[in-house]
Design a protein around this motif. Structure first.
Motif, PDB file in Angstrom:
ATOM      1  N   ALA A  19       5.435   6.484  -2.170  1.00  0.00           N
ATOM      2  CA  ALA A  19       4.438   7.136  -3.017  1.00  0.00           C
ATOM      3  C   ALA A  19       4.070   6.244  -4.194  1.00  0.00           C
ATOM      4  O   ALA A  19       4.746   5.258  -4.500  1.00  0.00           O
ATOM      5  N   ALA A  20       2.987   6.592  -4.854  1.00  0.00           N
ATOM      6  CA  ALA A  20       2.521   5.829  -6.012  1.00  0.00           C
ATOM      7  C   ALA A  20       1.682   6.740  -6.893  1.00  0.00           C
ATOM      8  O   ALA A  20       1.490   7.921  -6.602  1.00  0.00           O
ATOM      9  N   SER A  21       1.178   6.175  -7.961  1.00  0.00           N
ATOM     10  CA  SER A  21       0.250   6.883  -8.844  1.00  0.00           C
ATOM     11  C   SER A  21      -0.799   5.892  -9.312  1.00  0.00           C
ATOM     12  O   SER A  21      -0.628   4.671  -9.209  1.00  0.00           O
ATOM     13  N   LEU A  22      -1.885   6.425  -9.848  1.00  0.00           N
ATOM     14  CA  LEU A  22      -2.920   5.545 -10.388  1.00  0.00           C
ATOM     15  C   LEU A  22      -2.377   4.705 -11.536  1.00  0.00           C
ATOM     16  O   LEU A  22      -2.723   3.531 -11.672  1.00  0.00           O
ATOM     17  N   ALA A  23      -1.516   5.297 -12.358  1.00  0.00           N
ATOM     18  CA  ALA A  23      -0.945   4.553 -13.482  1.00  0.00           C
ATOM     19  C   ALA A  23      -0.140   3.350 -12.984  1.00  0.00           C
ATOM     20  O   ALA A  23      -0.263   2.243 -13.515  1.00  0.00           O
ATOM     21  N   LEU A  24       0.679   3.547 -11.957  1.00  0.00           N
ATOM     22  CA  LEU A  24       1.489   2.454 -11.428  1.00  0.00           C
ATOM     23  C   LEU A  24       0.630   1.385 -10.749  1.00  0.00           C
ATOM     24  O   LEU A  24       1.056   0.237 -10.618  1.00  0.00           O
ATOM     25  N   ALA A  25      -0.566   1.778 -10.316  1.00  0.00           N
ATOM     26  CA  ALA A  25      -1.481   0.821  -9.694  1.00  0.00           C
ATOM     27  C   ALA A  25      -2.342   0.087 -10.718  1.00  0.00           C
ATOM     28  O   ALA A  25      -3.220  -0.691 -10.344  1.00  0.00           O
ATOM     29  N   GLY A  26      -2.104   0.357 -12.011  1.00  0.00           N
ATOM     30  CA  GLY A  26      -2.821  -0.362 -13.055  1.00  0.00           C
ATOM     31  C   GLY A  26      -4.183   0.203 -13.401  1.00  0.00           C
ATOM     32  O   GLY A  26      -5.082  -0.549 -13.799  1.00  0.00           O
ATOM     33  N   GLY A  78      -4.914  16.493  -3.683  1.00  0.00           N
ATOM     34  CA  GLY A  78      -3.803  16.286  -4.596  1.00  0.00           C
ATOM     35  C   GLY A  78      -3.705  14.810  -4.905  1.00  0.00           C
ATOM     36  O   GLY A  78      -3.720  13.978  -3.987  1.00  0.00           O
ATOM     37  N   LEU A  79      -3.641  14.462  -6.177  1.00  0.00           N
ATOM     38  CA  LEU A  79      -3.696  13.053  -6.579  1.00  0.00           C
ATOM     39  C   LEU A  79      -2.680  12.789  -7.686  1.00  0.00           C
ATOM     40  O   LEU A  79      -2.719  13.435  -8.735  1.00  0.00           O
ATOM     41  N   ASN A  80      -1.790  11.832  -7.460  1.00  0.00           N
ATOM     42  CA  ASN A  80      -0.855  11.411  -8.499  1.00  0.00           C
ATOM     43  C   ASN A  80      -1.592  10.510  -9.490  1.00  0.00           C
ATOM     44  O   ASN A  80      -2.117   9.470  -9.102  1.00  0.00           O
ATOM     45  N   GLU A 107       0.841  -1.199   0.000  1.00  0.00           N
ATOM     46  CA  GLU A 107       0.000   0.000   0.000  1.00  0.00           C
ATOM     47  C   GLU A 107       0.874   1.245   0.000  1.00  0.00           C
ATOM     48  O   GLU A 107       1.784   1.379   0.826  1.00  0.00           O
ATOM     49  N   ARG A 108       0.586   2.141  -0.941  1.00  0.00           N
ATOM     50  CA  ARG A 108       1.376   3.358  -1.062  1.00  0.00           C
ATOM     51  C   ARG A 108       0.441   4.566  -1.214  1.00  0.00           C
ATOM     52  O   ARG A 108      -0.680   4.439  -1.710  1.00  0.00           O
ATOM     53  N   LYS A 109       0.942   5.710  -0.838  1.00  0.00           N
ATOM     54  CA  LYS A 109       0.150   6.934  -0.918  1.00  0.00           C
ATOM     55  C   LYS A 109       0.122   7.458  -2.344  1.00  0.00           C
ATOM     56  O   LYS A 109       1.161   7.661  -2.966  1.00  0.00           O
ATOM     57  N   THR A 110      -1.095   7.705  -2.845  1.00  0.00           N
ATOM     58  CA  THR A 110      -1.233   8.319  -4.154  1.00  0.00           C
ATOM     59  C   THR A 110      -1.939   9.672  -4.092  1.00  0.00           C
ATOM     60  O   THR A 110      -1.999  10.387  -5.083  1.00  0.00           O
ATOM     61  N   GLY A 111      -2.471  10.021  -2.926  1.00  0.00           N
ATOM     62  CA  GLY A 111      -3.163  11.303  -2.811  1.00  0.00           C
ATOM     63  C   GLY A 111      -3.335  11.719  -1.374  1.00  0.00           C
ATOM     64  O   GLY A 111      -3.164  10.928  -0.442  1.00  0.00           O
ATOM     65  N   GLY A 112      -3.646  12.985  -1.204  1.00  0.00           N
ATOM     66  CA  GLY A 112      -3.878  13.533   0.126  1.00  0.00           C
ATOM     67  C   GLY A 112      -4.956  14.595   0.101  1.00  0.00           C
ATOM     68  O   GLY A 112      -5.291  15.141  -0.958  1.00  0.00           O
ATOM     69  N   ILE A 113      -5.505  14.870   1.275  1.00  0.00           N
ATOM     70  CA  ILE A 113      -6.623  15.801   1.425  1.00  0.00           C
ATOM     71  C   ILE A 113      -6.273  16.803   2.517  1.00  0.00           C
ATOM     72  O   ILE A 113      -5.719  16.432   3.555  1.00  0.00           O
ATOM     73  N   LEU A 114      -6.589  18.070   2.271  1.00  0.00           N
ATOM     74  CA  LEU A 114      -6.349  19.114   3.263  1.00  0.00           C
ATOM     75  C   LEU A 114      -7.582  20.006   3.340  1.00  0.00           C
ATOM     76  O   LEU A 114      -8.002  20.582   2.334  1.00  0.00           O
TER      77      LEU A 114
END
Length: 287
Positions: free
Chosen positions: A178-185, A163-165, A143-150
């Motif tokens: 960290a990660a991105s949606l693309a790397l998560a398939g 913010g979302l990768n 599990e890796r972080k791909t986004g955050g909320i403030l």
């Protein structure tokens, strides 16, 4: 002039086209919709900062999107940077004035539920939530972080930033965690599709929560958050201000949005997002 010497333009990276603003407005700014104004800027420091500075004159449902953020902020003033058009960087302004102010703390958690459910549909990626404000995906079994909320109070309402990768490649990630949606398939990394999916989901969950006068249980937000929260069931160490720590198993998210830890002494101790400096696995890794 060689290709490497050519001046860069907004079309230089054809895998990362700019957002189609007229199409987004047609799809989102409908009669009766929560969303009332949508603007896209080429670059800014922070969309949260920009909206907060204008809060006195904003209509509820204002959305500000940046193709690039140069000074994006997370909790505790942590920075968030990414290549231009590689992700979604946007903020919204909400004014839940008829909801008791003590329940507004649920807004960032509600936004997490909305983002996770909206992205699961739009991107075809299984999303999880790390309490209190991170969006997680699984890459290579981790599990890796791909986004955050403030979320920040501003004027008569709240500015909520996401913010979302989306398309970051492995060599562009800011950290190994960290990660991105693309790397998560992801089946889709089209940012317009993803943005519409998140905003429509946020409109749905915000409407349920507001209709229930901010009651997280009655609106279903509390149950949905707990169902998607990867922190629950794990042994965690909460680092608190003043170099204090609290260790225990994360067993629940209570009615006030606090994380409840079951400690070795048999106590159940709730901690609020405002009290947390870091929340890590009991062995030191990120939860």
């Amino acid at each position: 002039m060689t290709p490497s010497d050519a001046p860069q333009s907004r079309w230089s990276d054809l895998d990362r086209p700019p957002l189609n603003v007229p199409a987004l407005r047609r799809g989102l700014l409908r009669p009766g919709s929560l969303w009332t104004v949508l603007d896209v800027v080429e670059s800014t420091g922070s969309t949260n900062t920009d909206l907060a500075a204008r809060a006195a004159g904003l209509a509820e449902g204002t959305v500000l999107v940046a193709e690039e953020q140069t000074a994006g902020r997370g909790r505790l003033e942590r920075t968030w940077t990414a290549p231009a058009r590689s992700g979604l960087f946007f903020s919204v302004y909400l004014t839940p004035g008829d909801v008791p102010a003590e329940r507004w703390g649920w807004l960032p958690l509600l936004t997490g539920v909305a983002a996770a459910t909206g992205l699961a549909r739009a991107a075809g990626v299984d999303m999880a939530l790390k309490w209190p404000n991170d969006l997680l995906v699984t890459v290579e079994g981790e599990e890796r972080k791909t986004g955050g909320i403030l979320a920040e109070r501003a004027g008569d309402g709240v500015v909520i930033g996401i913010g979302l990768n989306v398309s970051l490649r492995a060599d562009e990630l800011p950290a190994p965690t960290a990660a991105s949606l693309a790397l998560a398939g992801a089946v889709s990394t089209d940012r317009e599709t993803l943005l519409r999916g998140v905003l429509r989901s946020l409109e749905h969950w915000y409407g349920l929560w507001r209709d229930a006068d901010g009651d997280a249980a009655a609106s279903g937000v509390q149950e949905a958050y707990a169902a998607g929260c990867a922190t629950l069931g794990k042994a965690v160490r909460a680092q608190l201000p003043g170099d204090r720590t609290l260790t225990g198993e994360a067993v629940a998210v209570d009615g006030d949005g606090r994380l409840v830890l079951a400690t070795d002494g048999g106590l159940r101790a709730p901690v609020s997002a405002g009290d947390i400096v870091h929340l890590r696995g009991a062995e030191g890794g990120l939860t």
